[in-house]
Write an enzyme that holds these catalytic residues in place. Structure first.
Site, mmCIF file in Angstrom:
data_model
loop_
_atom_site.group_PDB
_atom_site.id
_atom_site.type_symbol
_atom_site.label_atom_id
_atom_site.label_comp_id
_atom_site.label_asym_id
_atom_site.label_seq_id
_atom_site.Cartn_x
_atom_site.Cartn_y
_atom_site.Cartn_z
ATOM 1 N N GLU A 273 1.672 -0.051 -4.834
ATOM 2 C CA GLU A 273 0.596 0.843 -5.255
ATOM 3 C C GLU A 273 1.277 2.140 -5.518
ATOM 4 O OE1 GLU A 273 -3.537 2.764 -3.468
ATOM 5 O OE2 GLU A 273 -1.925 2.852 -2.228
ATOM 6 N N ASP B 115 0.707 -1.018 -0.098
ATOM 7 C CA ASP B 115 0.056 -0.139 -0.019
ATOM 8 C C ASP B 115 1.009 1.336 0.039
ATOM 9 O OD1 ASP B 115 -2.817 1.096 0.466
ATOM 10 O OD2 ASP B 115 -1.896 2.055 2.334
#
Ligand code: CA
Length: 652
Positions: A366, A337
């Protein structure tokens, strides 16, 4: 009482106090936790850093008893409650139990520390790549297998299925129950949004505010449930990808009150405590240093303290934490993330260390940027660094090169949705998508970028494409056949909608129908689905099942043809399987395309099968496309007009 006696009594009282104080000081050291809780022999990296935690523990002396584990150094920080033990595992050490001995004021505490054997083939585990199809699920929103764990005392945020941002009760047990459905759908890897404890007062269901980096959230299940999920998934040919967040934690984490070191968490910056989300700044040589710093040092949200990943003890803690979960659970990969929000040097070291332990591990970062340059810079071997650049165009982050195999492909995801929802034009519609593909030259390996129809952070495909079934099929066919590693979002197979305005994050994470007892619609069994939903589910299942063995889609080249009259055609060819032709027609009219245009990937006279409809097609002169449709055609080498050269290996 004489003055002499009074003086004697006072002296005795003082002695008693001193004795009591002495007893207090001699209490055995208290160790609340040791992280990582255990480790393995036979890792590529022989060093191990343990973080021991307990009130006043920094005052303790430490030694290690047992073979195979040597204490090289004890490191203390400014925290009174933490100790870092730098250990070395002897080459060839056997699995077993050592003892960490903590001593203070003549009192002693022994704590066992286990070194385990690794699972066979652990280091060589296969990650995910373009042969796979990932499925992103939000465990709280998929299936509730255990209603008893929906709300648990001490964790806050009790379940409330009527609240869009509340916990809904889905869990790992529900997921395990539904693995046959997921395997039958034809996906090959499951990416769950984070499963670690989120002891947060609200919005804890999404999992991105971890409060214990070594504990599965009990509302999702236990560590054993998680391991069972991985094992049961593997038995069905499904890999498991864990979502990690090295950039931040939840403010309910105990580190918020007492961090292991004062510089563990970034203090809010003056005037701008939150990150500016300016993801270009770390590659933009024109960016002011303060803006770059605000990007990586700012907090992601007021409830998400930013970790200072330049802190070497924290950096090692995070590397080991990732390895611990991979090894303990048997993961096939990681989804990281807010990848670029951490320090670039840390990210390079983190990825390199993981790839050293697991050379084939799948890792996808990400990088939510719509600019391919920003995405490309993070991929291992990025051609952006292939030339000698003038120093004036470099940034501090460019000094490090992360060995990340995959990034999320936000640029192409966004372009695809735009292309499908706007009218065809000189530079819009299919032409926008066609033109955009030139950016693939910026990537070291476009096939390892993860292209998605949706995820937990973007509006679902159905509302984004105005509930147009034909457009949804085109989007899915593109995602699953272009030169990428595809990822689907749960519920796309039944065109799941957002329960509220699709501008709200919580709304993108609707409950999967049938995952809760009493659901009126059950997408697992098909009960209550509309005919259109059931057809879509069947359509996608067919496409996914076919894709499992479509070698040209896994590893073949891509040749595409200039869009015309609302149509767009490309071929995947080579890669060891029959060539595949993918043809889209966005227009309201049927289209007949002369196949001579598609030479040389479509030799004259070739036949093929539309794997979606099962239709056999003679492509010798033209390709017909129904209005608003997509065909995925596998070319038939046996119906090739010219004899194919004999396979030299066949010996006949
Ligand atoms: Ca539950």
């Amino acid at each position: 009482m004489s003055a002499r006696w009074r003086r004697m009594l006072a002296a005795l009282a003082l002695l008693g106090l001193a004795l009591a104080g002495g007893v207090a000081r001699a209490a055995p050291p208290q160790v609340d936790r040791v992280e990582p809780p255990h480790w393995w022999v036979g890792m590529a990296e022989p060093r191990l850093q343990l973080l021991a935690e307990g009130p006043g523990l920094a005052a303790a002396q430490v030694r290690v008893e047992g073979s195979g584990l040597t204490l090289e150094r004890v490191e203390r920080t400014d925290s009174p409650d933490h100790l870092f033990l730098h250990l070395r595992i002897a080459p060839g050490a056997k699995p077993g139990v050592s003892r960490l001995v903590f001593e203070h004021g003549g009192e002693r505490l022994r704590r066992e520390y286990r070194l385990q054997a690794r699972a066979p083939g652990s280091a060589q585990r296969r990650g995910f790549d373009s042969r796979d199809v990932l499925l992103n699920l939000v465990p709280d929103r998929f299936a509730n297998g255990d209603p008893a764990n929906d709300s648990l005392p001490g964790l806050g945020d009790p379940a409330d299925r009527s609240a869009l941002g509340g916990r809904h009760g889905g869990d790992l047990a529900g997921l395990i129950d539904r693995l046959d459905y997921l395997a039958g759908l034809g996906v090959t890897q499951l990416w769950l949004t984070p499963v670690l404890e989120n002891r947060q007062p609200a919005s804890s269901y999404h999992g991105y505010a971890a409060t214990d980096l070594y504990r599965v959230d009990p509302r999702l299940g236990t560590l054993d449930d998680y391991k069972r999920l991985a094992a049961e998934a593997r038995r069905r040919g499904l890999g498991l990808i864990q979502d990690l967040v090295p950039n931040h934690i939840g403010d309910g984490h105990r580190w918020r009150r007492q961090p292991p070191a004062r510089d563990w968490i970034h203090p809010p910056l003056d005037g701008s405590a939150l990150t500016n989300h300016a993801r270009t700044t770390i590659r933009d040589a024109y960016a002011a240093p303060a803006d770059r710093e605000a990007f990586t040092r700012g907090w992601f949200a007021p409830s998400m303290p930013d970790l200072n990943t330049t802190q070497p003890l924290l950096a090692r803690y995070l590397v080991q934490q990732a390895i611990w979960w991979i090894e303990e659970v048997g993961l096939s990969g990681l989804r990281v993330d807010t990848w670029s929000y951490s320090d670039a040097g840390f990210l390079a070291d983190w990825a390199a260390r993981l790839r050293r332990e697991y050379p084939q591990l799948g890792i996808v970062g990400e990088e939510w940027s719509l600019n391919p340059l920003v995405v490309s810079a993070w991929q291992a071997g990025s051609p952006l660094f292939g030339t000698v650049e003038p120093a004036a165009r470099r940034t501090p982050a460019d000094a490090t090169r992360p060995a990340l195999p995959s990034l999320m492909d936000f640029p192409l995801h966004d372009t695809l949705r735009q292309a499908l929802t706007e009218p065809e034009g000189f530079s819009s519609g299919w032409r926008r998508l066609y033109d955009f593909m030139v950016n693939d030259r910026l990537y070291a390996d476009p096939a390892r970028l993860v292209l998605f129809d949706g995820n937990h952070d973007v509006p679902r495909l159905a509302p984004a494409l105005r509930h147009d079934t034909a457009l949804q099929r085109m989007a899915l066919a593109f995602v699953l056949t272009t030169r990428r590693t595809p990822q689907l979002y749960y519920g796309v197979e039944v065109m799941l909608d957002s329960p509220a305005t699709h501008d709200a994050f919580d709304g993108f994470r609707a409950d999967f129908p049938g995952g809760w007892p009493g659901d009126a619609v059950d997408a697992f069994s098909g009960r209550g689905l509309t005919a259109e939903q059931a057809e879509m589910q069947q359509w996608l299942r067919r496409l996914l099942t076919w894709r499992k063995t479509a070698a040209a889609v896994h590893g073949g080249a891509l040749t595409h043809f200039l869009p015309q009259d609302g149509t767009y055609v490309y071929a995947r060819h080579g890669g060891g399987g029959p060539a595949v032709l993918v043809a889209f027609n966005k227009s309201e009219q049927p289209r007949r395309l002369a196949t001579s245009r598609f030479a040389p990937v479509l030799p004259a006279g070739v036949h093929g099968v539309d794997i979606l409809s099962g239709e056999a097609l003679d492509l010798s002169s033209e390709l017909t496309l129904a209005p608003r449709s997509v065909r995925v055609i596998e070319l038939d080498p046996s119906r090739h007009p010219r004899p194919l050269p004999a396979d030299p290996r066949s010996g006949s």
